[in-house]
Design an enzyme around this catalytic site. Structure first.
Site, PDB file in Angstrom:
ATOM      1  N   LYS A 118      40.823  35.103  49.110  1.00 21.20           N
ATOM      2  CA  LYS A 118      41.119  35.804  47.844  1.00 21.20           C
ATOM      3  C   LYS A 118      39.805  35.894  47.081  1.00 21.20           C
ATOM      4  O   LYS A 118      39.333  34.922  46.518  1.00 21.20           O
ATOM      5  CB  LYS A 118      42.135  34.980  47.063  1.00 21.20           C
TER       6      LYS A 118
ATOM      7  N   GLU B 101      34.810  23.174  44.489  1.00 22.31           N
ATOM      8  CA  GLU B 101      33.415  23.321  44.030  1.00 22.31           C
ATOM      9  C   GLU B 101      33.491  23.945  42.646  1.00 22.31           C
ATOM     10  O   GLU B 101      33.798  25.118  42.505  1.00 22.31           O
ATOM     11  CB  GLU B 101      32.670  24.213  45.040  1.00 22.31           C
TER      12      GLU B 101
ATOM     13  N   CYS C   9      26.547  27.858  39.638  1.00 22.94           N
ATOM     14  CA  CYS C   9      27.135  26.515  39.495  1.00 22.94           C
ATOM     15  C   CYS C   9      26.047  25.455  39.462  1.00 22.94           C
ATOM     16  O   CYS C   9      26.150  24.465  38.748  1.00 22.94           O
ATOM     17  CB  CYS C   9      28.131  26.258  40.610  1.00 22.94           C
TER      18      CYS C   9
ATOM     19  N   GLU D   7      29.772  23.464  30.680  1.00 22.81           N
ATOM     20  CA  GLU D   7      29.098  24.518  31.439  1.00 22.81           C
ATOM     21  C   GLU D   7      29.175  25.809  30.623  1.00 22.81           C
ATOM     22  O   GLU D   7      30.263  26.319  30.364  1.00 22.81           O
ATOM     23  CB  GLU D   7      29.826  24.688  32.778  1.00 22.81           C
TER      24      GLU D   7
HETATM   25  P1  NAD Z   1      38.188  31.029  37.685  1.00 21.54           P
HETATM   26  O1  NAD Z   1      38.073  29.641  38.139  1.00 21.54           O
HETATM   27  O2  NAD Z   1      39.409  31.360  36.870  1.00 21.54           O
HETATM   28  O3  NAD Z   1      38.155  32.040  38.924  1.00 21.54           O
HETATM   29  C1  NAD Z   1      37.680  31.703  40.221  1.00 21.54           C
HETATM   30  C2  NAD Z   1      38.614  32.278  41.273  1.00 21.54           C
HETATM   31  O4  NAD Z   1      39.907  31.705  41.099  1.00 21.54           O
HETATM   32  C3  NAD Z   1      38.826  33.802  41.182  1.00 21.54           C
HETATM   33  O5  NAD Z   1      38.970  34.338  42.485  1.00 21.54           O
HETATM   34  C4  NAD Z   1      40.147  33.917  40.445  1.00 21.54           C
HETATM   35  O6  NAD Z   1      40.841  35.113  40.712  1.00 21.54           O
HETATM   36  C5  NAD Z   1      40.899  32.723  41.008  1.00 21.54           C
HETATM   37  N1  NAD Z   1      42.000  32.245  40.147  1.00 21.54           N
HETATM   38  C6  NAD Z   1      42.102  32.319  38.795  1.00 21.54           C
HETATM   39  N2  NAD Z   1      43.262  31.765  38.385  1.00 21.54           N
HETATM   40  C7  NAD Z   1      43.913  31.338  39.486  1.00 21.54           C
HETATM   41  C8  NAD Z   1      45.152  30.669  39.718  1.00 21.54           C
HETATM   42  N3  NAD Z   1      45.972  30.352  38.723  1.00 21.54           N
HETATM   43  N4  NAD Z   1      45.477  30.347  40.989  1.00 21.54           N
HETATM   44  C9  NAD Z   1      44.659  30.632  42.011  1.00 21.54           C
HETATM   45  N5  NAD Z   1      43.476  31.284  41.859  1.00 21.54           N
HETATM   46  C10 NAD Z   1      43.106  31.626  40.618  1.00 21.54           C
HETATM   47  O7  NAD Z   1      36.870  31.385  36.874  1.00 21.54           O
HETATM   48  P2  NAD Z   1      36.603  32.536  35.795  1.00 21.54           P
HETATM   49  O8  NAD Z   1      37.720  32.654  34.795  1.00 21.54           O
HETATM   50  O9  NAD Z   1      36.247  33.757  36.523  1.00 21.54           O
HETATM   51  O10 NAD Z   1      35.316  31.925  35.059  1.00 21.54           O
HETATM   52  C11 NAD Z   1      35.483  30.955  34.038  1.00 21.54           C
HETATM   53  C12 NAD Z   1      34.458  29.859  34.125  1.00 21.54           C
HETATM   54  O11 NAD Z   1      34.498  29.249  35.414  1.00 21.54           O
HETATM   55  C13 NAD Z   1      33.011  30.275  34.018  1.00 21.54           C
HETATM   56  O12 NAD Z   1      32.601  30.420  32.704  1.00 21.54           O
HETATM   57  C14 NAD Z   1      32.297  29.144  34.696  1.00 21.54           C
HETATM   58  O13 NAD Z   1      32.100  28.073  33.809  1.00 21.54           O
HETATM   59  C15 NAD Z   1      33.251  28.737  35.774  1.00 21.54           C
HETATM   60  N6  NAD Z   1      32.874  29.299  37.092  1.00 21.54           N
HETATM   61  C16 NAD Z   1      32.255  28.500  37.961  1.00 21.54           C
HETATM   62  C17 NAD Z   1      31.866  28.996  39.196  1.00 21.54           C
HETATM   63  C18 NAD Z   1      31.175  28.154  40.204  1.00 21.54           C
HETATM   64  O14 NAD Z   1      30.467  28.673  41.055  1.00 21.54           O
HETATM   65  N7  NAD Z   1      31.359  26.868  40.194  1.00 21.54           N
HETATM   66  C19 NAD Z   1      32.119  30.319  39.517  1.00 21.54           C
HETATM   67  C20 NAD Z   1      32.781  31.120  38.610  1.00 21.54           C
HETATM   68  C21 NAD Z   1      33.157  30.590  37.402  1.00 21.54           C
END
Ligand code: NAD
Length: 487
Positions: free
Chosen positions: A181, A256, A290, A389
């Protein structure tokens, strides 16, 4: 030099070897200028269910026998894929640049890294093995490394192609099948990579891609009762949700979840090398990394001079569209931009000094989601900007007097992903490397996530489990112990 708009990948989901349209789609906006460039499929639970069934069938069932392919044959397929990625480099990099807004040079590096994952794991596929264990007389005991089966992979928008390579190559090399996904904010390179995988002769159902929203396709995948392993990269909050969902079915999880990584600069360090790495460690991908080095701990004797240099450098940093290849691109979307701006305003209201700001290039689009680099100093101990973060080009500076204080400050966060230590003192290098609570420590360098070969992952709020390197390969297998009594 402007980059030509690349040909777009399918507006569909890859399920069981076929590209299937969904009832509705999601518009994809370019973060550099807000233009809608294409649309992606919006998968729901039904499509996710079909993808999991296809992956199950391809693992060992109706669709195929991927797990039964010899390790050599699987490795050869991965090497073919690596060559296909190299051959498609320009188009993949242009998609990544357009979709994430990152500078073209960075997008190119990401596509090179993606190919390297397939090459590394292609070469390693037939090198992973179990062990024999000395036991009682009359016994031979061995361990077998077996694939889990169907691996669910939920990946973010900041490094779509690299994280695709990291997760998919390791899972396929070890004989698993995958339902991936990708993130709704950026996944065009992932869709193109999936297209290439099929063109390289990957059997139907071995790799399935279900684009869509996190709360729809993501949640449906994490809660699906027929997945065998879940790998998630993203925010700690969503990580908690998916881990709870997976626990309902006793599915092992790798998380991660980002970091708040320190770079610690002592007065005896090679200060020019440290300076470059400190700047690079926070502006890469506009700080949306990250493993970003988002905290600088600098020793008092050199603090004024080192920070003074940073003020000059930060003021000279330029933000512009990805294809203008400036120091920084935009943030991924309007939500991330307003979230970061609110945090910066709150920090200023709390008396934190904004010692320098970068500039937006004159040619940058006002509709782009730009936040210029910020250098923060005079930060009260324990302030949120030292613990949370921010996911933007913001460097928080703290001053320390001695090694003990540096260690205490470095560990004063719930995250623990990476750390950089800059000193010529060998004893201090080793004491700090052992004392710092994090998954990776870089001494006199900062690898920003490290190479493909280096195990990577966090402690505490940064998550658990390891990806990359051989450790990443092991983590996509489970161990079976076989004890034979032969007398
Ligand atoms: P997120 O964690 O919501 O999204 C990451 C992935 O999870 C995406 O593919 C998203 O569609 C999916 N996702 C979201 N809600 C879900 C759920 N309920 N069940 C299953 N999958 C789900 O991150 P975001 O909202 O895009 O970003 C928010 C914050 O997350 C950023 O500001 C940052 O601090 C952090 N982030 C960290 C990384 C990293 O590499 N560690 C990457 C992206 C974002």
């Amino acid at each position: 030099m402007r980059v030509e708009i690349p040909e777009m990948p399918p507006q569909a989901a890859l399920i069981g070897g076929d590209w299937l349209a969904t009832a509705t789609t999601l518009e994809m906006e370019a973060p550099s200028d807000g233009r809608v460039v294409t649309a992606i499929a919006r998968c729901q639970a039904e499509e996710v269910g079909a993808a999991v069934a296809a992956a199950r069938g391809a693992f060992a069932g109706t669709l195929g026998d991927w797990a039964q392919w010899s390790t050599r044959r699987r490795g050869e397929w991965l090497l073919t894929m690596a060559a296909a990625i190299d051959a498609d480099h320009q188009r993949l990099a242009a998609l990544e640049c357009l979709d994430t807004g990152k500078p073209m040079t960075q997008a190119r590096a990401d596509i090179t890294a993606c190919a390297r994952y397939f090459r590394f794991y292609g070469g390693a596929a037939d090198s992973l093995h179990g062990e024999t264990i000395p036991y009682e007389t009359g016994f031979t005991v061995m361990t077998l490394r077996e694939p889990f089966g169907v691996c669910a992979q939920i990946i973010p928008w900041n490094y779509p192609a690299q994280i695709f390579g990291r997760c998919v190559a390791a899972a396929l090399a070890t004989g698993n099948t995958v339902v991936l996904k990708p993130a709704e904010d950026a996944c065009l390179s992932v869709l193109r990579l999936a297209e290439l995988a099929m063109q390289c002769g990957l059997p139907a159902g071995v790799l399935n891609v279900v684009p869509g929203l996190g709360r729809e396709a993501g949640a449906a995948l994490a809660t699906h009762p027929d997945i065998d392993h879940l790998s998630f990269t993203g925010s700690p909050e969503t990580g908690t949700q998916v881990a709870q969902a997976a626990a309902q079915h006793h599915v092992p999880v790798t998380l991660e979840l980002g970091g708040k990584s320190p770079q610690i600069v002592f007065a005896d360090a090679d200060l020019d090398a440290a300076f470059d790495a400190v700047v690079r460690g926070i502006i890469q991908n506009a700080g949306q990394t990250c493993s970003a080095g988002s905290r600088l701990l600098v020793q008092r004797e050199i603090a004024e001079a080192f920070t003074g240099r940073l003020v000059e450098r930060f003021a000279a940093l330029r933000c512009n569209a990805g294809d203008a290849d400036a120091d920084c691109g935009p943030l991924i979307n309007a939500r991330q931009k307003s979230r970061l701006e609110a945090r910066l305003a709150a920090a200023e209201a709390d008396g934190i000094r904004i010692a320098a700001r970068g500039e937006l290039a004159e040619t940058a689009s006002p509709a782009g989601h730009f936040v210029v680099p910020h250098l923060l100093t005079e930060i009260p101990d324990g302030h949120a900007v030292l613990r949370e973060e921010l996911f933007g080009p913001v460097l928080a500076v703290q001053v320390f007097d001695n090694e003990a204080e540096a260690l205490q400050l470095a560990n004063a966060t719930d995250f623990g992903l990476c750390a950089g230590i800059w000193t010529r003192d060998g004893g201090r290098q080793l004491r700090l490397a052992r004392g710092i609570r994090s998954g990776q420590v870089f001494i006199n360098n900062y690898g920003a996530g490290g190479g493909i070969e280096l195990p990577f992952g966090g402690v505490g709020r940064s998550g658990h489990g390891r990806e990359k390197g051989f450790e990443g390969l092991r983590s996509y297998t489970r161990l079976k112990t076989v004890a034979i009594r032969h007398g």
